[in-house]
Design a protein around this motif. Structure first.
Motif, short mmCIF file in Angstrom:
data_model
loop_
_atom_site.label_atom_id
_atom_site.label_comp_id
_atom_site.label_asym_id
_atom_site.label_seq_id
_atom_site.Cartn_x
_atom_site.Cartn_y
_atom_site.Cartn_z
N LYS A 11 0.83 -1.21 0.00
CA LYS A 11 0.00 0.00 0.00
C LYS A 11 0.86 1.25 0.00
O LYS A 11 1.92 1.29 0.61
CB LYS A 11 -0.87 0.04 1.27
CG LYS A 11 -1.95 -1.02 1.31
CD LYS A 11 -2.87 -0.82 2.51
CE LYS A 11 -3.88 -1.97 2.54
NZ LYS A 11 -4.76 -1.91 3.73
N LYS A 12 0.35 2.28 -0.68
CA LYS A 12 0.93 3.61 -0.57
C LYS A 12 -0.20 4.62 -0.46
O LYS A 12 -0.95 4.82 -1.43
CB LYS A 12 1.81 3.94 -1.79
CG LYS A 12 2.43 5.32 -1.73
CD LYS A 12 3.44 5.45 -0.61
CE LYS A 12 4.00 6.85 -0.47
NZ LYS A 12 4.94 6.97 0.66
N HIS A 13 -0.32 5.19 0.71
CA HIS A 13 -1.32 6.25 0.92
C HIS A 13 -0.55 7.55 1.14
O HIS A 13 0.30 7.63 2.02
CB HIS A 13 -2.18 5.94 2.16
CG HIS A 13 -3.07 4.75 1.97
ND1 HIS A 13 -3.93 4.30 2.94
CD2 HIS A 13 -3.24 3.90 0.91
CE1 HIS A 13 -4.59 3.23 2.50
NE2 HIS A 13 -4.18 2.96 1.27
N THR A 56 3.27 4.54 -9.41
CA THR A 56 3.58 4.47 -7.98
C THR A 56 4.01 3.05 -7.62
O THR A 56 4.99 2.85 -6.90
CB THR A 56 2.35 4.88 -7.15
OG1 THR A 56 1.93 6.18 -7.57
CG2 THR A 56 2.68 4.92 -5.66
N THR A 57 3.32 2.06 -8.16
CA THR A 57 3.69 0.67 -7.91
C THR A 57 5.12 0.40 -8.37
O THR A 57 5.92 -0.17 -7.62
CB THR A 57 2.72 -0.28 -8.65
OG1 THR A 57 1.40 -0.02 -8.19
CG2 THR A 57 3.08 -1.74 -8.41
N GLY A 58 5.45 0.86 -9.57
CA GLY A 58 6.80 0.67 -10.09
C GLY A 58 7.85 1.24 -9.15
O GLY A 58 8.87 0.62 -8.86
N ARG A 59 7.59 2.43 -8.63
CA ARG A 59 8.53 3.07 -7.72
C ARG A 59 8.61 2.35 -6.38
O ARG A 59 9.69 2.24 -5.78
CB ARG A 59 8.14 4.53 -7.50
CG ARG A 59 8.70 5.42 -8.59
CD ARG A 59 7.89 6.68 -8.79
NE ARG A 59 7.85 6.97 -10.21
CZ ARG A 59 8.74 7.73 -10.83
NH1 ARG A 59 9.69 8.30 -10.17
NH2 ARG A 59 8.66 7.90 -12.13
N ARG A 63 11.73 0.64 -4.32
CA ARG A 63 11.86 1.45 -3.11
C ARG A 63 12.40 2.84 -3.42
O ARG A 63 13.18 3.40 -2.66
CB ARG A 63 12.72 0.73 -2.07
CG ARG A 63 12.20 0.97 -0.67
CD ARG A 63 12.95 0.18 0.35
NE ARG A 63 13.02 0.94 1.59
CZ ARG A 63 13.77 0.60 2.63
NH1 ARG A 63 14.50 -0.50 2.58
NH2 ARG A 63 13.78 1.34 3.71
N LEU A 64 11.99 3.38 -4.55
CA LEU A 64 12.27 4.79 -4.84
C LEU A 64 11.25 5.63 -4.08
O LEU A 64 11.39 6.84 -3.95
CB LEU A 64 12.18 5.06 -6.34
CG LEU A 64 13.18 4.28 -7.21
CD1 LEU A 64 12.91 4.48 -8.68
CD2 LEU A 64 14.61 4.68 -6.86
N ASP A 179 8.72 2.17 -17.03
CA ASP A 179 7.51 2.98 -16.84
C ASP A 179 7.14 3.69 -18.13
O ASP A 179 7.67 4.74 -18.44
CB ASP A 179 7.72 3.97 -15.70
CG ASP A 179 6.42 4.71 -15.34
OD1 ASP A 179 5.36 4.38 -15.92
OD2 ASP A 179 6.47 5.60 -14.48
N GLU A 180 6.23 3.12 -18.87
CA GLU A 180 5.78 3.66 -20.16
C GLU A 180 6.97 4.09 -21.02
O GLU A 180 7.03 5.24 -21.47
CB GLU A 180 4.82 4.83 -19.93
CG GLU A 180 3.60 4.41 -19.12
CD GLU A 180 2.40 5.32 -19.34
OE1 GLU A 180 2.18 5.73 -20.50
OE2 GLU A 180 1.69 5.60 -18.37
#
Ligand code: SF4
Ligand code: MG
Length: 323
Positions: A11-13, A56-59, A63-64, A179-180
């Motif tokens: 999760k990232k909130h 965001t998932t990619g980062r 762990r960026l 990422d794209e």
């Protein structure tokens, strides 16, 4: 083992602050509970509309960005437990290719310096070794070795993305989050860059996570494809299975928008109404219920589990067997 990366309840909130005291009043649920695995040597396509949390998932995987919750297990080790130094060492194994080849290369550095920089950071080789490796890498990505002395502005978008790829390869990574990587490029050069990436994958045994905003882009390159909606995965399957036998209404809708190459075949048309809701207050239950033509009462209250329905085919929908 067969699995290189395992993601658990990730999760990232992002907190939203408000009021005169700047208290946290809400949060953007950019990534809201992901569970999946990446197999060694595969390309996993990660697809969804903008704002679905795929970048965001990619980062988070590299762990960026720091996760709010969950685990990212790379070769058996939860990387979210590592300290700064351990993480820096590990980053050699996990690299990223960015969307914008114009913004992601430092305009004041020569191409040679840009490609050598990750080796310098990780203390790999002497300056002479690095110079030689830069030339090898330029050759590998289809650029002339003497381009090392030039600056990014002297190159086209496609050439710059080749430089970005060479930079990612400089530290011999095992896994690359892309990422794209071709969406900022002219259509005419997209296929060339994708083909190059596939050749490199085969030669070097790389694992790719390939992020894209539509299903047509990842079809060619992916072994498996995952579809995201509002921070969650709604479907994941082998490429052909996903394209031929989609189970989630959102995937079906995305596929409806792509022309079918075979005129003999037809596909159920699902046209999506409305926009993607805000990830600040996503809809309750199944977050797709506000746009889903099959939604029933239960969908408004009960979150569908992301479950394996048939061999290797995961989906999150209460009614995927009936639809
Ligand atoms: Fe549609 Fe309900 Fe399935 Fe969600 S759970 S995709 S709202 S049918
Ligand atoms: Mg993005």
């Amino acid at each position: 083992s067969d699995t290189i990366l395992e993601v658990k309840n990730l999760k990232k909130h992002f907190p939203i602050k408000g009021g005169i005291f700047g208290k946290v009043v809400n949060s953007v649920k950019a990534v809201d509970g992901l569970n999946f695995e990446v197999k060694r040597g595969e390309t996993l396509g990660l697809v969804g509309e903008s704002g679905c949390g795929k970048s965001t998932t990619g980062r988070l995987l590299l762990r960026l960005l720091e996760a709010t919750e969950g685990e990212v297990i790379f070769e058996g080790q939860n990387i979210l437990d590592l300290d700064k130094k351990e993480m820096r060492d590990l980053r050699r194994e996990m690299q990223m290719i960015f969307q914008d080849p114009y913004a992601s290369l430092n305009p004041r550095m020569t191409v040679g310096e840009i490609i050598a920089e990750p080796m310098k950071i990780h203390g790999i080789g002497t300056p002479k070794d690095r110079e030689k490796k830069v030339k090898d890498l330029l050759d590998r990505v289809g650029l002339q070795p003497n381009y090392a002395k030039r600056y990014p502005h002297e190159f086209s978008g496609g050439q710059r993305q080749r430089v970005g790829i060479a930079r990612a390869l400089a530290v011999d990574p095992k896994i690359i989050v892309c990422d794209e990587p071709v969406s900022a490029l002219d259509v005419s050069v997209q296929a060339q860059v994708v083909n190059l990436m596939q050749d490199l994958q085969e030669e070097l045994g790389l694992t790719y996570i390939f992020i894209a905003h539509d299903l047509s882009v990842v079809r060619h390159i992916s072994d498996r494809v995952a579809v995201m909606y509002l921070g969650r995965m709604v479907e994941l399957a082998d490429k052909d299975e996903l394209y031929n036998n989609p189970k989630h209404p959102y995937t079906k809708a995305l596929l409806s928008a792509i022309p079918i190459p075979d005129p003999e075949k037809t596909r159920e048309k699902i046209i999506l109404e409305g926009d993607v809701p805000s990830p600040i207050n996503p809809p309750s239950g199944c977050s797709f219920h506000t746009r889903c033509p099959f939604a029933k009462d239960r969908c408004k209250t009960e979150v569908p589990k992301f479950e394996e329905k048939v061999d290797g085919h995961f989906t999150a929908c209460h009614y995927s067997d009936e639809i």
